[in-house]
Enzyme design. Structure first.
Site, short mmCIF file in Angstrom:
data_model
loop_
_atom_site.label_atom_id
_atom_site.label_comp_id
_atom_site.label_asym_id
_atom_site.label_seq_id
_atom_site.Cartn_x
_atom_site.Cartn_y
_atom_site.Cartn_z
N SER A 151 0.93 -1.34 -0.11
CA SER A 151 0.01 -0.04 0.08
C SER A 151 0.90 1.30 -0.08
O SER A 151 1.85 1.11 0.48
CB SER A 151 -0.95 0.03 1.18
OG SER A 151 -1.60 1.33 1.51
N TYR A 164 -1.43 -0.73 10.34
CA TYR A 164 -1.82 -1.09 9.01
C TYR A 164 -0.73 -0.66 8.01
O TYR A 164 0.05 -1.20 7.28
CB TYR A 164 -2.98 -0.52 8.19
CG TYR A 164 -3.28 -0.57 6.78
CD1 TYR A 164 -3.91 -1.82 6.40
CD2 TYR A 164 -3.12 0.30 5.69
CE1 TYR A 164 -4.20 -2.00 5.06
CE2 TYR A 164 -3.24 0.14 4.44
CZ TYR A 164 -3.92 -1.04 4.26
OH TYR A 164 -4.06 -1.30 2.72
N SER A 167 2.51 -2.68 8.72
CA SER A 167 2.34 -4.05 8.11
C SER A 167 2.80 -4.14 6.69
O SER A 167 3.20 -5.01 6.03
CB SER A 167 1.12 -4.85 8.56
OG SER A 167 -0.04 -4.12 7.60
N LYS A 168 2.41 -2.91 5.89
CA LYS A 168 2.40 -2.90 4.48
C LYS A 168 4.09 -2.40 4.23
O LYS A 168 4.44 -2.90 3.25
CB LYS A 168 1.57 -1.77 4.05
CG LYS A 168 0.19 -2.09 3.89
CD LYS A 168 0.03 -3.41 3.27
CE LYS A 168 -1.71 -3.70 3.18
NZ LYS A 168 -1.83 -4.95 1.99
#
Length: 262
Positions: A151, A164, A167-168
């Site tokens: 992302s 998030y 993690s990306k």
């Protein structure tokens, strides 16, 4: 020189697509099937209706397809998934890691260990586990392609999106390290970092007119992406057209973070 009508590598005949019930996963699976690939679809059982729709779309193309429900936060279910895929088709030539959860939980200093672990297990660790289980067979056959959906949040900082985004970014680094480890094996691995995409996962955001207006204003192309536009980049990366692209994270966000150091 004219480009081939079907750019998909002759070796890329069986593709495993995670998160195949969602917008990007569904588009990727259908796009690869349109180019002649046999498809293994996987998602959580709670997404059975959407996964069935994806399967039916591929069946209508006349391509072999199988469905395996799996919770990718559980290692034993990843084992069962890969075993089933190999039993069905003999090998996996393309792995596309799409499955992810997108949440805005508490700030990092307040997030619970359970919430943190869930995001990391689904978004990051499942990709590593799948690679650990699938890559050895790719090495034996001397070919394979892995594409992971990261992302542009990996390169940005958005309030309360820490779990998030981290993690990306982990996926971006995982891609880079595996690219080094897979040198001279015949396997290529790359990542894609989409921006805003019109998917069910974030429908609550893009279906809000005010939010959508604000989001579009921050995107030089003036719109959010359709899932098929991300799927087309996946197709490029697993095709012979990208034969010299390896260890790369391609940002596909309409220019939203253009100029931000990556």
């Amino acid at each position: 020189m004219n480009s081939p009508v079907n750019p998909l590598s002759q070796e890329a005949k069986v593709a495993l697509v995670t998160g195949a019930a969602g917008g990007i996963g569904r588009a990727v699976a259908i796009t690869l099937a349109q180019q002649g690939a046999s498809i293994v679809l996987t998602d959580q059982e709670t997404e059975s209706g959407r996964l069935t729709q994806t399967r039916q779309s591929i069946e209508s193309l006349g391509q072999p397809v199988t469905t395996v429900f799996a919770d990718l936060s559980a290692a034993e279910q990843i084992d069962a998934l890969t075993e089933r895929a190999c039993e069905e088709f003999g090998s996996i030539d393309v792995l596309v890691n799409v499955a992810a959860i997108h949440r805005y939980p508490d700030p990092l200093l307040k997030i619970s260990e359970a919430d943190w672990d869930l995001v990391q297990n689904v978004n990051f660790k499942s990709c590593l586990r799948l690679c650990q289980r699938i890559v050895p067979n790719m090495v034996k056959q001397g070919s394979g392609n892995i594409v992971t959906i990261a992302s542009d949040s990996a390169f940005d900082v958005i309030a309360d999106e820490g779990p998030y985004g981290i993690s990306k970014m982990n996926l971006v680094k995982l891609t880079a390290y595996l690219a080094r480890e897979l040198s001279e094996t015949g396997i290529r691995i790359n990542a894609i970092a989409p921006g805003w995409v019109r998917t069910p996962m974030i429908e609550e955001y893009w279906s809000d007119p005010e939010f959508l207006k604000e989001a579009k204003e921050g995107i030089p192309l003036g719109r959010i992406a359709e899932p098929e536009e991300i799927a087309n980049v996946v197709l490029f990366l697993v095709s012979e057209l990208a034969s010299y692209v390896h260890g790369h994270c391609m940002i596909v966000d309409g220019g939203r973070i253009a100029g931000v150091p990556c």
